[in-house]
Design a protein around this motif. Structure first.
Motif, short mmCIF file in Angstrom:
data_model
loop_
_atom_site.label_atom_id
_atom_site.label_comp_id
_atom_site.label_asym_id
_atom_site.label_seq_id
_atom_site.Cartn_x
_atom_site.Cartn_y
_atom_site.Cartn_z
N PRO A 183 0.84 -1.21 0.00
CA PRO A 183 0.00 0.00 0.00
C PRO A 183 0.87 1.26 0.00
CG PRO A 183 0.10 -0.89 2.22
CD PRO A 183 0.84 -1.87 1.33
N CYS A 184 1.81 1.32 -0.94
CA CYS A 184 2.72 2.46 -1.03
C CYS A 184 2.17 3.46 -2.03
CB CYS A 184 4.12 1.99 -1.43
SG CYS A 184 4.20 1.19 -3.04
N VAL A 185 2.80 4.60 -2.12
CA VAL A 185 2.38 5.64 -3.05
C VAL A 185 2.97 5.40 -4.44
CG1 VAL A 185 2.15 8.12 -3.40
CG2 VAL A 185 2.46 7.23 -1.09
N SER A 186 4.28 5.19 -4.47
CA SER A 186 4.98 5.02 -5.73
C SER A 186 6.32 4.36 -5.47
CB SER A 186 5.19 6.37 -6.43
OG SER A 186 6.05 7.19 -5.64
N TYR A 187 7.00 4.01 -6.55
CA TYR A 187 8.38 3.55 -6.43
C TYR A 187 9.18 4.14 -7.58
CZ TYR A 187 7.31 -0.02 -10.00
OH TYR A 187 6.94 -0.67 -11.15
N VAL A 188 10.48 4.20 -7.39
CA VAL A 188 11.38 4.78 -8.39
C VAL A 188 12.48 3.78 -8.74
CG1 VAL A 188 13.27 6.45 -8.63
CG2 VAL A 188 11.00 7.23 -7.96
N ILE A 189 12.74 3.65 -10.01
CA ILE A 189 13.87 2.86 -10.50
C ILE A 189 14.99 3.82 -10.86
CG2 ILE A 189 14.72 1.34 -12.32
CD1 ILE A 189 11.92 0.17 -12.56
N ASN A 190 16.18 3.57 -10.36
CA ASN A 190 17.34 4.41 -10.62
C ASN A 190 18.34 3.59 -11.44
OD1 ASN A 190 20.03 5.53 -10.20
ND2 ASN A 190 19.14 6.82 -8.61
N ASP A 191 18.75 4.12 -12.59
CA ASP A 191 19.65 3.36 -13.46
C ASP A 191 21.13 3.71 -13.24
OD1 ASP A 191 19.99 5.84 -14.64
OD2 ASP A 191 19.15 5.28 -16.59
N GLY A 192 21.39 4.47 -12.18
CA GLY A 192 22.76 4.90 -11.91
C GLY A 192 22.95 6.38 -12.11
N PHE A 193 22.01 6.98 -12.84
CA PHE A 193 22.01 8.44 -13.01
C PHE A 193 20.58 8.98 -13.00
CE2 PHE A 193 21.76 12.41 -15.31
CZ PHE A 193 22.83 13.13 -14.81
N HIS A 194 19.75 8.43 -13.90
CA HIS A 194 18.37 8.87 -14.02
C HIS A 194 17.46 8.14 -13.02
CE1 HIS A 194 19.35 11.02 -17.69
NE2 HIS A 194 19.95 9.93 -18.13
N ARG A 195 16.32 8.76 -12.72
CA ARG A 195 15.31 8.12 -11.89
C ARG A 195 13.99 8.08 -12.67
NH1 ARG A 195 13.93 12.90 -7.45
NH2 ARG A 195 13.62 14.56 -8.98
N TYR A 196 13.26 6.97 -12.52
CA TYR A 196 12.01 6.78 -13.22
C TYR A 196 10.93 6.40 -12.21
CZ TYR A 196 15.28 6.54 -17.12
OH TYR A 196 16.28 6.81 -18.02
N LYS A 197 9.86 7.22 -12.17
CA LYS A 197 8.80 7.03 -11.17
C LYS A 197 7.63 6.22 -11.73
CE LYS A 197 5.17 9.64 -8.83
NZ LYS A 197 4.59 10.97 -8.58
N TYR A 198 7.12 5.32 -10.87
CA TYR A 198 5.96 4.51 -11.22
C TYR A 198 4.94 4.63 -10.09
CZ TYR A 198 9.52 2.84 -14.35
OH TYR A 198 10.52 2.81 -15.28
N THR A 199 3.77 5.13 -10.40
CA THR A 199 2.73 5.33 -9.40
C THR A 199 2.03 4.02 -9.07
OG1 THR A 199 2.33 7.57 -10.21
CG2 THR A 199 0.61 6.59 -8.86
N VAL A 200 1.85 3.75 -7.77
CA VAL A 200 1.14 2.56 -7.31
C VAL A 200 -0.27 2.94 -6.84
CG1 VAL A 200 1.12 0.64 -5.65
CG2 VAL A 200 3.29 1.41 -6.65
N ASP A 201 -0.37 4.00 -6.07
CA ASP A 201 -1.67 4.45 -5.54
C ASP A 201 -1.77 5.97 -5.70
OD1 ASP A 201 -3.99 5.01 -4.22
OD2 ASP A 201 -3.40 4.14 -2.29
N ASP A 202 -2.51 6.40 -6.72
CA ASP A 202 -2.61 7.85 -6.96
C ASP A 202 -3.61 8.55 -6.06
OD1 ASP A 202 -4.98 6.95 -8.02
OD2 ASP A 202 -4.49 7.46 -10.10
N HIS A 203 -4.22 7.81 -5.12
CA HIS A 203 -5.13 8.42 -4.15
C HIS A 203 -4.38 8.93 -2.91
CE1 HIS A 203 -8.00 5.89 -6.48
NE2 HIS A 203 -8.75 6.97 -6.33
N GLN A 204 -3.14 8.50 -2.76
CA GLN A 204 -2.32 8.97 -1.64
C GLN A 204 -1.48 10.18 -2.08
OE1 GLN A 204 -0.20 6.15 0.94
NE2 GLN A 204 -0.99 4.50 -0.34
#
Length: 255
Positions: free
Chosen positions: A98-119
């Motif tokens: 039940p998290c809000v989002s998570y981010v993948i980091n490739d060593g420089f860039h970060r990429y956000k993925y939303t899990v729950d957009d109600h939070q």
């Protein structure tokens, strides 16, 4: 010569911008022949934006909780990646939380993925969702860090304990304010700063570190550590040396 390694969020930056007092203290510290560096959980992409908008100077940068290291000219010195298959397993686990989002980091860039957009996403609310790029990111098979954005401190502790138990030998999780940072096994802010120590030929006893959260503890224990007054009480008690801010710490070191 003395060296000060500072955490960023909650330590150097405690408001919208880094204070002028801290920036001036850093400049004075460096002009006296000392070194100042940032050791953060942030990605380099994120920190680079912060440097540009705040205008502070540095002699080294350690990002991804110790996993990625840069020199004063932003030349990459080292980058650690997670076991890709294990990272994919962890991502599937994150999606069940039940998290809000998570981010993948490739060593420089970060990429956000939303899990729950109600939070409310306190950590990555201003970061654009890049879910459409996930398959493209996976093709590169380079994941240096995963960050889970949460609004529940107890859940953060539970998630951290689960990752450290279930993926021992592959990954390690650190609680960082309202997030859980996940990096390759063996990565820590202490290890990252240790790399800088060897790379620059520094004396261990000359290196001081300041931070405010749980992910700073390995670094604060490995070097001459201190914390700031806005750190959690448990952190202040564990470290023992507490300063008003980074400028206060620098003032003490220069005396």
């Amino acid at each position: 010569m003395k060296i000060l390694a500072s955490d960023y969020d909650g330590t150097l930056r405690t408001a919208e911008y880094v204070s002028k007092e801290d920036i001036e203290a850093i400049k004075k510290f460096q002009e006296a022949g000392n070194l100042f560096g940032i050791v953060t959980g942030r990605s380099m992409e994120s920190l680079k934006n912060e440097i540009e908008r705040n205008g502070f100077t540095y002699d080294f940068i350690v990002t991804n909780n110790g996993g990625v290291i840069y020199d004063k000219d932003q030349n990459l010195l080292q980058c650690n990646y997670m076991d890709f298959d294990k990272a994919l397993h962890i991502i599937e686990y994150i999606k069940t939380l039940p998290c809000v989002s998570y981010v993948i980091n490739d060593g420089f860039h970060r990429y956000k993925y939303t899990v729950d957009d109600h939070q409310v996403d306190h950590k990555y609310g201003n970061v654009k969702d890049t879910s459409v790029l996930q398959e493209e990111i996976f093709k590169k098979k380079k994941i240096a860090q995963l960050v889970i954005s949460l609004n529940d401190v107890d859940l953060a502790h539970q998630v951290s304990e689960y990752i450290n138990s279930e993926y021992k030998g592959y990954a390690v999780a650190y609680i960082n304010v309202n997030c859980v940072d996940i990096v390759p096994e063996g990565v820590s802010k202490a290890e990252g700063l240790g790399y800088i120590e060897k790379h620059l030929g520094l004396q261990h006893e000359d290196i001081h570190a300041i931070g405010d959260s749980y992910n700073d503890l390995p670094m604060l224990h490995a070097f001459a550590g201190c914390t700031v007054k806005n750190a959690k009480e448990t952190i202040q008690e564990e470290i023992g040396i507490v300063y008003e801010n980074v400028a206060d710490c620098i003032d003490h070191l220069m005396k």
